[in-house]
Design an enzyme around this catalytic site. Sequence first.
Site, PDB file in Angstrom:
ATOM      1  N   HIS A 148       1.040  -1.194   0.017  1.00 21.09           N
ATOM      2  CA  HIS A 148      -0.038  -0.012  -0.019  1.00 21.09           C
ATOM      3  C   HIS A 148       0.946   1.349   0.054  1.00 21.09           C
ATOM      4  O   HIS A 148       0.438   2.449   0.668  1.00 21.09           O
ATOM      5  CB  HIS A 148      -0.929   0.107   1.065  1.00 21.09           C
ATOM      6  CG  HIS A 148      -2.029  -1.164   1.116  1.00 21.09           C
ATOM      7  ND1 HIS A 148      -2.366  -1.652  -0.110  1.00 21.09           N
ATOM      8  CD2 HIS A 148      -2.656  -1.788   1.988  1.00 21.09           C
ATOM      9  CE1 HIS A 148      -3.478  -2.385   0.196  1.00 21.09           C
ATOM     10  NE2 HIS A 148      -3.450  -2.325   1.431  1.00 21.09           N
ATOM     11  N   HIS A 222      -9.532   2.202   0.765  1.00 22.04           N
ATOM     12  CA  HIS A 222      -9.701   0.910   1.820  1.00 22.04           C
ATOM     13  C   HIS A 222     -10.655   1.164   2.866  1.00 22.04           C
ATOM     14  O   HIS A 222     -10.499   0.843   4.038  1.00 22.04           O
ATOM     15  CB  HIS A 222      -8.153   1.116   2.186  1.00 22.04           C
ATOM     16  CG  HIS A 222      -7.731  -0.361   2.580  1.00 22.04           C
ATOM     17  ND1 HIS A 222      -8.242  -1.312   3.773  1.00 22.04           N
ATOM     18  CD2 HIS A 222      -6.826  -1.078   2.185  1.00 22.04           C
ATOM     19  CE1 HIS A 222      -7.514  -2.259   3.736  1.00 22.04           C
ATOM     20  NE2 HIS A 222      -6.635  -2.336   2.900  1.00 22.04           N
ATOM     21  N   GLU A 359     -11.830  -3.469  -2.751  1.00 19.38           N
ATOM     22  CA  GLU A 359     -10.786  -2.359  -2.880  1.00 19.38           C
ATOM     23  C   GLU A 359     -10.619  -2.699  -4.644  1.00 19.38           C
ATOM     24  O   GLU A 359      -9.826  -3.500  -4.936  1.00 19.38           O
ATOM     25  CB  GLU A 359      -9.417  -2.603  -2.360  1.00 19.38           C
ATOM     26  CG  GLU A 359      -9.679  -2.813  -0.864  1.00 19.38           C
ATOM     27  CD  GLU A 359      -8.471  -3.462  -0.074  1.00 19.38           C
ATOM     28  OE1 GLU A 359      -7.280  -2.837  -0.365  1.00 19.38           O
ATOM     29  OE2 GLU A 359      -8.603  -4.097   0.567  1.00 19.38           O
TER      30      GLU A 359
END
Length: 394
Positions: A148, A222, A359
């Site tokens: 991420h 997210h 996501e």
Amino acid sequence: MLKLVSRNSISIVFLVILIGISSCKNNKANKSTLVTQTNIQPVSITKNSYGTTTNSENVDKFILSNKGGVEVEIITYGGRITSLKTVDNKGNLENVVLGFEDLEQYEKPNPYFGALVGRYGNRIANGKFILNNTEYTLAKNNGENSLHGGLKGFDKVVWKVEDVKDGDKGVLKLSYVSKDMEEGFPGSLTTFVTYTLNADNSLDVLYEATTDKTTIVNLTQHTYFNLSGNFSESIVDHEVEIYADKFVPVDDDLIPLGNLASVDGTPFDFRTSKLVSRDINSKNEQIVIGGGYDHCWVLNNPEVGYRSVAKVYHSKSGRAMEVLTNEPGVQFYTGNFLDGTLPSPNGGTFDKRSGFCLETQHYPDTPNQPNFPTVTLVPGETYSSKTTFKFSTK
């Protein structure tokens, strides 16, 4: 023939004109106000201070609300959705996303609650990739892998507010410039994310980015959802539908094996709506590796572009959510690593499987997987991705 007007009538007309002039003056005086909330505007926006970061950066909170019973709170720290309220089938307005009460909690290590994720959503194996014959090394923040965006991804920066508009839609446009080699990624990346709350109870998330050097980009949102509105309850009683014939199998570190597997006859088949509880504890090797669902589904009909890709329904509350996107994949994550250590605003803690994520994104580890759709962005081109979360009740 002229109609005669009495002196009393003239007085009344004059009074009406004076009231109109006064009203115009008041409207001019209010022009600088951020929010104009009237009965004819279905979506409104308010702004509040949310605090100051440990680096002395001011953080604001924007509340977007419509007449249909949806209210979204977004902070400029990480562009995070901190609350999303929607009505159930009895008209009760409740928050259906996991989050914290204050900025201090968001600055502490947390599982990306409500955050904008970048430059690269999901994992990159060994924190390395090769682009144009040059190897780039990223921060390793997930074992030996990069996750991420690294140690300080887009979820941990304060985004600049570019535009705020209310009316038939509520628009909040944020921007962030990621400098060349920030977290190891090449190129200066200018990113815009526009949140739009519509009158039909849908929330659009539009991602746009440009670069001055060839780079990789994979942005996503997210947010953890629990449509029951009760975070002490598990999300295994939600019914999920994902329009995908294939998914991405992973190794023990949740890195793609490189092939795309059929969902046919596996726990990963959500082509027909089913309860999460049905297969989440199966002995399927991939389920065991993820501790539940933590995989990327290969969405059908990518050539169509923006389309409906998933639906979720919670029968007890009657809440439903539809997801639309132009992305080729979606990571369905069932909160397997939530462990009861993080505080819930309603009291108690966020336990395992108290929220799920959908996501929308490109596949994990794409820079190291030549057979996956590319995530490369070159100068002169614009990265553009759109996802919509649409809420309703049954």
